[in-house]
Design an enzyme around this catalytic site. Structure first.
Site, PDB file in Angstrom:
ATOM      1  N   GLY B  46      49.199  31.839  29.076  1.00 59.00           N
ATOM      2  CA  GLY B  46      48.163  32.763  29.551  1.00 59.00           C
ATOM      3  C   GLY B  46      48.779  34.131  29.809  1.00 59.00           C
ATOM      4  O   GLY B  46      49.901  34.230  30.307  1.00 59.00           O
ATOM      5  N   SER B 290      29.188  44.920  38.407  1.00 56.19           N
ATOM      6  CA  SER B 290      30.148  44.907  39.512  1.00 56.19           C
ATOM      7  C   SER B 290      29.499  44.906  40.890  1.00 56.19           C
ATOM      8  O   SER B 290      28.520  45.594  41.143  1.00 56.19           O
ATOM      9  CB  SER B 290      31.058  46.126  39.415  1.00 56.19           C
ATOM     10  OG  SER B 290      31.780  46.260  40.620  1.00 56.19           O
ATOM     11  N   ARG B 336      29.576  37.188  48.503  1.00 56.18           N
ATOM     12  CA  ARG B 336      28.877  36.776  47.283  1.00 56.18           C
ATOM     13  C   ARG B 336      28.046  35.517  47.445  1.00 56.18           C
ATOM     14  O   ARG B 336      26.932  35.440  46.935  1.00 56.18           O
ATOM     15  CB  ARG B 336      29.914  36.560  46.179  1.00 56.18           C
ATOM     16  CG  ARG B 336      30.538  37.845  45.773  1.00 56.18           C
ATOM     17  CD  ARG B 336      31.652  37.659  44.787  1.00 56.18           C
ATOM     18  NE  ARG B 336      32.103  38.977  44.337  1.00 56.18           N
ATOM     19  CZ  ARG B 336      33.102  39.163  43.485  1.00 56.18           C
ATOM     20  NH1 ARG B 336      33.762  38.139  43.010  1.00 56.18           N
ATOM     21  NH2 ARG B 336      33.433  40.376  43.127  1.00 56.18           N
TER      22      ARG B 336
END
Lengths: 251, 639
Positions: B46, B290, B336
């Site tokens: 990765g 965003s 969130r």
């Protein structure tokens, strides 16, 4: 919506390749261009035909992985738009759409619409960085950077490395890509010590890899999905010129 | 459903005062002398913020590094899509920020389900990250005086988020990529793009290598090393539709899990409140807007249910700015998980807008009036453009429509304080591990954690393991047996030759997970999922259709392998969600809520990390108790 597609199919890098016609209907104007290809691919799988290979990943216009030549335009008809952010509402009903891979000597085709752009990585590896090993940094506020320089550096740094500039260039030049990086780093105080060697090294690598020279035709900036200005190439040329006069000659 | 195993402890957890623990561990970790570093190889899988920064830094230290990514270039890893910013406790604003406050906000934001030591270390390291990135030439936003600008993010009342317009992830990733490129050029990193890890080689109890497929030639290849680092990101694509890149997948961590690495808190997934709503059945992925937009945008819905008027036709007093109403002190900047569930609840009661009533407005008209269009464009221009491109609507004139979408996974492979998994020599960094965000991640903390792990933490802790190296050559038998398993699996997938495409099956899995293991989970729904998933697995192995061969680029074959692993992982997610009968952060159990519908934790029974061991029949649960010595877990309140 209904479209007639002519899509470049090529089994592998040795295959000659050909355009194959497909008709797609039931396409929603809200689909992205890649979603339209997804729909076609699902049908091909059902029909027992290998799906069309194309590169894509984030589908948000930022990773730079997608890129198709659509009716002869890199990333299609819209300005400042990557292929994944192009939507079918930008085309008209029954439109014929020709889809090809990027075509350039340093970007050999791997399969169908997928090309090898690793030559871009070679250019960055040859100098597109600031040598600042982890742990060596002073406090971030130690060196102020004028807002104008920071903004201009950012504008150049927004390059996503998609390769549209090369595909659109009549010479197959990668100068806009190269210049975007030298401009980004060359405008910042942190980038000054390596500025001239960076420019020279990257241009040398660019040329060695088989990219063509820049003749200021400006096709690159016209198709650039991030709007990298042609001015960047001017800055790069100035640095190369300066390097030729200030640095010891190379052999 | 599962069996109980022995409790697990973090053997590397330092003690003593919280703010001295990292210093203490750095001192106690053994060092590797430079001559020995040259003799050792580390595999890093990765190349996002965690993997890219780790590979570059390990190479700078003198190790030989083999770096892998499935994309055509390391610069494309999905960290690039992070928009809003990166948190750091610099307190440049003099607004009361400190390392302790960032620590506290992160622990609280995670609903007290993360380790104090790890989170405090993250907050400490945050300040060095900004310095490092500036030195690399990351063009952060600046004020006219030449100093760095910051903005606010959800879950915080200070302005500590550094940003580069709406492309912070891109700029930070390019910084890490360039550092990596420099090491590739120096010959210290050998880069393998378009190469996908398909299994882990374990020999003599140590992680010693990987089996990977060259996606261009189709060759199955083996690579060995003294240690393996997984930085392969999260598993949000289990849900098919998410904000992750199309290629993001869980195969590397799932394979490692099957080889013995424990998987922690798999049910902790983050549903991000501000994404562009689904436009139709063709939808292939979701796009985030965003969270920084919530600084200036106001969220509202019509007060009357099923109100179909255009937004500008709805007068001010007929609008419900529900976040401001319900959470007056944080308003539109609640974390969130809370914003997402509020959006779901308000839509469930018929107040949603747009197609199917699955959307709420995010309105910038006040901000445009207050700051002027130019100022709004300077801050959010690229996000507004992206929104306009996708929806065909102009957000300067018409409010954006947003809806929650799967975005991030807090769960991941279990690691100790050194970021080492339960397989010696296997380290896991970034989103792929579970370590720092508890049950909910705060905005702008993913970039912070990825870079903290890769630049500063792993390079310090991995030495303690490698001090015992170089290790003897890996036994040929260990290599060939795993290699053979990988080859067999590819053959098996190709041989099914059924009638359903990998995407078709993946969509079904995604819908199932969204319905039963999404924003709200209930015993009944989770039990349904637990029945449906094994049936879907069977369906996959009987009906998947992959055309072509394994001898070259075959994108269907890549997808099919990933979908098979998502199905297996989905089952573990559901079991974890079912066993955790409390609500915490992003994990909301319908059975466990307060009177006004907030997540109700059960600290007495669930203040632990659930670390799952793979079992061919049933997973085994190992609990790691969470100790809180510096903060007192409380009911989160953002009112």
């Amino acid at each position: 919506m209904k479209f007639t597609l002519r899509v470049w199919r090529q089994d592998n890098q040795f295959d000659k390749g050909r355009l194959v016609m497909y008709v797609v209907d039931d396409i929603s104007p809200d689909m992205s261009f890649l979603e339209m290809l997804d729909v076609l691919n699902e049908r091909l799988i059902k029909d027992g035909e290998e799906p069309i290979a194309f590169d894509h990943d984030c589908r948000e216009g930022i990773c730079g992985m997608c890129g198709l030549m659509i009716n002869g335009n890199a990333h299609g008809p819209n300005k400042l738009t990557t292929t994944c952010q192009l939507h079918m509402r930008s085309f008209s009903e029954n439109e014929a759409i020709t889809i090809e891979p990027w075509r350039a000597k340093p970007f050999p085709v791997i399969k169908d619409l997928v090309v090898d752009r690793s030559s871009f990585d070679r250019i960055i590896e040859s100098g597109g960085y600031i040598s600042a090993p982890t742990g060596s940094a002073p406090d971030a506020h130690a060196v102020p950077v004028s807002k104008a320089d920071a903004d201009n550096a950012f504008e150049a740094a927004a390059c996503i490395g998609c390769g549209a500039c090369v595909a659109a260039c009549p010479n197959g030049s990668g100068m806009l890509f190269t210049a975007a990086k030298t401009t980004h780093l060359g405008l910042l105080p942190q980038g000054q010590p390596e500025r001239l060697t960076r420019a020279l090294d990257m241009v040398e690598t660019h040329d060695d890899l088989g990219f063509g020279g820049c003749t200021n035709s400006g096709e690159c900036t016209a198709v650039c999905p991030k709007g990298i200005p042609l001015e960047a190439i001017g800055r790069l040329n100035r640095d190369v010129l300066k390097a030729a006069t200030k640095l010891p000659a190379r052999h | 459903m599962y069996t109980e195993g022995a409790p697990i402890v973090d053997g590397k957890r330092p003690d003593g005062p919280l703010d001295e623990r990292w210093e203490k561990r750095r001192f106690s970790a053994r060092l590797v002398n430079p001559a020995n570093k040259r003799k050792m190889t580390v595999i890093v899988v990765g190349t996002g913020l965690a993997g890219g920064s780790a590979a570059a830094t390990l190479a700078e230290l003198g190790y030989n590094v083999l770096s892998f990514c499935y994309q055509d270039s390391p610069r494309r890893a999905h960290s690039i899509a992070a928009q809003g910013g990166i948190n750091a406790a610099k307190n440049y604003r003099n607004d009361g920020d400190s390392v302790f406050r960032l620590f506290y906000d992160t622990i609280k934001g995670g609903d007290f389900r993360a380790r104090e030591s790890n989170v405090h270390r993250l907050a400490e390291v945050s300040v060095e990250i900004i310095d490092q990135c500036v030195a690399q030439g990351v063009p952060f936003a600046r004020e006219y005086g030449g100093l760095l600008d910051t903005r606010s993010f959800g879950g915080a009342q200070v302005s500590r988020t550094f940003y580069a317009r709406g492309q912070t992830g891109q700029q930070l990733l390019l910084g890490a990529y360039q550092a990596l490129a420099r090491q590739i050029n120096a010959g210290r990193v050998k880069m393998h793009p378009r190469t996908e890890m398909l299994d882990l080689i374990v020999d003599d109890g140590r992680a010693r290598g990987i089996v990977a497929r060259d996606l261009v030639t189709g060759d199955i290849e083996t690579y060995t090393a003294d240690a393996v680092v997984l930085a392969t990101g999260g598993y949000g694509n289990t849900f098919y539709l998410s904000t992750n890149a199309k290629g993001s997948n869980a195969t590397a961590i799932w394979r490692a899990h099957k080889r013995g690495a424990l998987f922690a808190n798999p049910c902790y997934t983050q549903i991000h409140p501000t994404c562009i709503p689904v436009s139709g059945a063709h939808q292939s992925k979701l796009t985030l807007m965003s969270e920084s937009l919530r600084n200036d945008g106001r969220v509202w819905v019509p007060k009357a249910p099923k109100d179909n008027r255009a937004p500008h036709m709805i007068p001010e007093d007929e609008r419900d700015y529900y976040l401001e109403r319900m959470y007056p002190s944080f308003g539109n900047l609640v974390p969130r998980d809370i914003a997402s569930r509020a959006a779901k609840n308000i839509c469930d009661t018929g107040h949603g807008v747009g197609p199917g009533g699955l959307g709420v407005y995010l309105d910038f008209s006040d901000a445009i009036e207050r700051l002027g269009r130019d100022a709004v464009e300077a801050k959010y221009g690229n996000l507004f453009e992206m929104y306009a491109q996708i929806t065909g609507e102009n957000p300067y004139k018409v409010p954006m429509r947003i809806y929650p979408a799967v975005h991030y996974t807090m769960g991941g492979l279990w690691v100790d304080y050194d970021l080492q998994s339960t397989i010696p020599g296997l380290f896991v960094i970034g989103e792929a591990n579970f370590s720092d965000h508890g049950a909910n991640r705060l905005g702008a903390s993913a970039l912070m954690q990825g870079l903290a792990d890769g630049y500063f933490i792993l390079p310090n802790t991995i030495g303690d393991y490698l001090a015992d190296g170089p290790f003897p050559p890996v036994s040929q038998q260990a290599i060939t047996s795993v290699e053979q398993e990988v080859v067999d699996r590819v053959v098996r997938i190709l041989a099914v030759d059924g009638d359903r495409s990998p995407d078709d099956i993946h969509r079904e899995l995604g819908q199932l997970m969204w319905d039963y293991c999404g924003m709200e989970r209930s015993e009944e729904g989770l039990r349904k999922a637990l029945e449906a998933i094994p049936a879907l697995r069977k369906e996959f192995w009987q009906r998947v259709r992959v055309l072509g061969t394994g001898d070259g680029l075959n994108q269907s074959l890549e997808k099919a392998g990933r979908v098979a692993d998502f199905i297996d992982l989905a089952e573990l997610m559901v079991i974890d969600a079912l066993h955790r009968t409390e609500s915490c952060g992003g994990h909301f159990r319908a059975e466990s809520q307060t009177e006004d519908g907030e997540a109700l934790r059960d600290d007495e029974n669930f203040s632990y990390v659930a670390a799952w061991e793979y079992g061919p029949q049933q997973p085994v649960l190992h609990r790691e108790e969470l100790l809180f010595e510096n903060v007192t877990p409380s009911q989160r309140s953002y009112k």
